[in-house]
Scaffold this motif. Structure first.
Motif, PDB file in Angstrom:
ATOM      1  N   GLY A  32       4.531   3.880   1.147  1.00 39.47           N
ATOM      2  CA  GLY A  32       3.996   4.850   0.783  1.00 39.47           C
ATOM      3  C   GLY A  32       3.068   4.439  -0.026  1.00 39.47           C
ATOM      4  N   ILE A  33       1.418   4.303   0.360  1.00 38.65           N
ATOM      5  CA  ILE A  33       0.162   3.483  -0.341  1.00 38.65           C
ATOM      6  C   ILE A  33      -0.694   5.056  -0.551  1.00 38.65           C
ATOM      7  CG2 ILE A  33      -1.294   2.232  -0.969  1.00 38.65           C
ATOM      8  CD1 ILE A  33       0.757   0.558  -0.941  1.00 38.65           C
ATOM      9  N   THR A  34      -0.343   5.741  -1.445  1.00 36.90           N
ATOM     10  CA  THR A  34      -2.001   6.559  -1.463  1.00 36.90           C
ATOM     11  C   THR A  34      -2.953   6.443  -2.509  1.00 36.90           C
ATOM     12  OG1 THR A  34      -2.274   8.379  -1.985  1.00 36.90           O
ATOM     13  CG2 THR A  34      -1.660   7.448  -4.226  1.00 36.90           C
ATOM     14  N   HIS A  35      -4.672   6.270  -1.760  1.00 36.45           N
ATOM     15  CA  HIS A  35      -6.078   6.033  -1.802  1.00 36.45           C
ATOM     16  C   HIS A  35      -5.913   5.841  -3.272  1.00 36.45           C
ATOM     17  CE1 HIS A  35      -6.683   9.875  -3.266  1.00 36.45           C
ATOM     18  NE2 HIS A  35      -5.499  10.496  -2.393  1.00 36.45           N
ATOM     19  N   ALA A  96      -2.377  10.320   1.972  1.00 33.30           N
ATOM     20  CA  ALA A  96      -2.397   7.997   2.297  1.00 33.30           C
ATOM     21  C   ALA A  96      -3.216   7.641   2.636  1.00 33.30           C
ATOM     22  CB  ALA A  96      -1.457   8.789   3.994  1.00 33.30           C
ATOM     23  N   ALA A  97      -3.464   6.618   2.186  1.00 35.84           N
ATOM     24  CA  ALA A  97      -4.531   5.830   2.618  1.00 35.84           C
ATOM     25  C   ALA A  97      -4.873   5.222   3.051  1.00 35.84           C
ATOM     26  CB  ALA A  97      -4.468   4.330   0.888  1.00 35.84           C
ATOM     27  N   GLU A 100      -7.167  -0.153   5.307  1.00 33.89           N
ATOM     28  CA  GLU A 100      -7.304  -1.428   4.325  1.00 33.89           C
ATOM     29  C   GLU A 100      -7.032  -1.202   3.294  1.00 33.89           C
ATOM     30  OE1 GLU A 100      -9.759   0.919   5.430  1.00 33.89           O
ATOM     31  OE2 GLU A 100     -10.120   0.304   7.880  1.00 33.89           O
ATOM     32  N   HIS A 101      -7.512   0.057   2.123  1.00 35.73           N
ATOM     33  CA  HIS A 101      -6.962  -0.332   0.961  1.00 35.73           C
ATOM     34  C   HIS A 101      -5.410  -1.000   0.939  1.00 35.73           C
ATOM     35  CE1 HIS A 101      -6.072   0.824  -2.866  1.00 35.73           C
ATOM     36  NE2 HIS A 101      -5.212   1.485  -2.957  1.00 35.73           N
ATOM     37  N   ALA A 102      -4.560  -0.037   2.166  1.00 34.09           N
ATOM     38  CA  ALA A 102      -2.981   0.421   1.985  1.00 34.09           C
ATOM     39  C   ALA A 102      -2.672  -0.831   2.122  1.00 34.09           C
ATOM     40  CB  ALA A 102      -2.657   1.630   2.432  1.00 34.09           C
ATOM     41  N   ASN A 103      -3.232  -2.012   2.704  1.00 30.82           N
ATOM     42  CA  ASN A 103      -3.039  -3.327   3.824  1.00 30.82           C
ATOM     43  C   ASN A 103      -3.094  -4.044   2.327  1.00 30.82           C
ATOM     44  OD1 ASN A 103      -1.831  -5.368   5.387  1.00 30.82           O
ATOM     45  ND2 ASN A 103      -3.522  -6.129   6.115  1.00 30.82           N
ATOM     46  N   THR A 104      -4.156  -3.664   1.232  1.00 31.92           N
ATOM     47  CA  THR A 104      -4.099  -4.346   0.283  1.00 31.92           C
ATOM     48  C   THR A 104      -2.764  -4.443  -0.909  1.00 31.92           C
ATOM     49  OG1 THR A 104      -7.147  -5.063   0.631  1.00 31.92           O
ATOM     50  CG2 THR A 104      -5.806  -5.187  -1.683  1.00 31.92           C
ATOM     51  N   ILE A 105      -2.908  -2.900  -0.539  1.00 28.66           N
ATOM     52  CA  ILE A 105      -1.827  -2.863  -2.297  1.00 28.66           C
ATOM     53  C   ILE A 105      -0.493  -3.352  -1.593  1.00 28.66           C
ATOM     54  CG2 ILE A 105      -0.776  -0.387  -2.908  1.00 28.66           C
ATOM     55  CD1 ILE A 105      -3.602  -1.353  -4.540  1.00 28.66           C
ATOM     56  N   TYR A 106      -0.221  -3.237  -0.092  1.00 27.78           N
ATOM     57  CA  TYR A 106       1.299  -3.144   0.037  1.00 27.78           C
ATOM     58  C   TYR A 106       1.460  -4.847   0.693  1.00 27.78           C
ATOM     59  CZ  TYR A 106       4.508  -4.615   3.787  1.00 27.78           C
ATOM     60  OH  TYR A 106       5.724  -4.532   4.602  1.00 27.78           O
ATOM     61  N   GLU A 107       0.786  -5.103   0.612  1.00 32.99           N
ATOM     62  CA  GLU A 107       0.689  -7.343   0.117  1.00 32.99           C
ATOM     63  C   GLU A 107       0.370  -7.359  -1.333  1.00 32.99           C
ATOM     64  OE1 GLU A 107       0.550  -8.808   2.194  1.00 32.99           O
ATOM     65  OE2 GLU A 107       0.744  -8.019   4.440  1.00 32.99           O
TER      66      GLU A 107
END
Length: 146
Positions: A32-35, A96-97, A100-107
């Motif tokens: 899970g990614i937050t903003h 939750a982010a 676009e931001h979530a995918n960047t941090i996830y990668e």
């Protein structure tokens, strides 16, 4: 970041009836990614997970890390980990982010694990996925960056 870590004998993720990621002996991760998450959060959590000592040694004690056992990771993005259920009956996902931001941090997170020598398989970001695993132990932990 918030990651659910499940020690797995086998794990797989399927999209449209096709397996897109599959591992044996390692961790199934729900990520899970937050903003407010940054590259530093991704690096911190990846290092923590790669070095968690939750695999048994010859005495049966949890003394070995994912790196020690050359374990694999199945990483699945999971925005619902930031669902707030305290009010009402429908979760609020404001923490939750955005995708676009979530995918960047996830990668970035997945790449940090790969740079440590971990074999990483993933689901399909944003897709409806079916996840299966055999949780060994069961061992399930939550790792957070903040």
């Amino acid at each position: 970041m918030r990651v659910i870590v499940q020690r797995a004998r086998d794990a797989s993720v399927t999209v449209d009836k096709k397996i897109v990621g599959q591992i044996q002996n390692g961790f199934m991760l729900l990520v899970g990614i937050t903003h407010a998450d940054t590259a530093e959060d991704a690096a911190y959590v990846a290092d923590k997970i790669a070095n968690l000592r939750v695999f048994e040694d010859e005495s049966g004690k949890m003394n070995h890390s994912l790196l020690d056992v050359q374990g694999q990771v199945l990483s699945v993005s999971q925005f619902t980990l930031y669902g707030d259920c305290r009010k009402g009956r429908r979760p609020n996902f404001m923490e939750a982010a955005k995708p676009e931001h979530a995918n960047t941090i996830y990668e970035l997170f997945n790449n940090e694990l790969r740079e440590k020598g971990v074999h990483v398989e993933t689901g399909s970001f944003g897709a409806m996925m079916d996840v299966q695993l055999v949780n060994v132990g069961p061992v399930t932990l939550i790792v957070e960056s903040k």
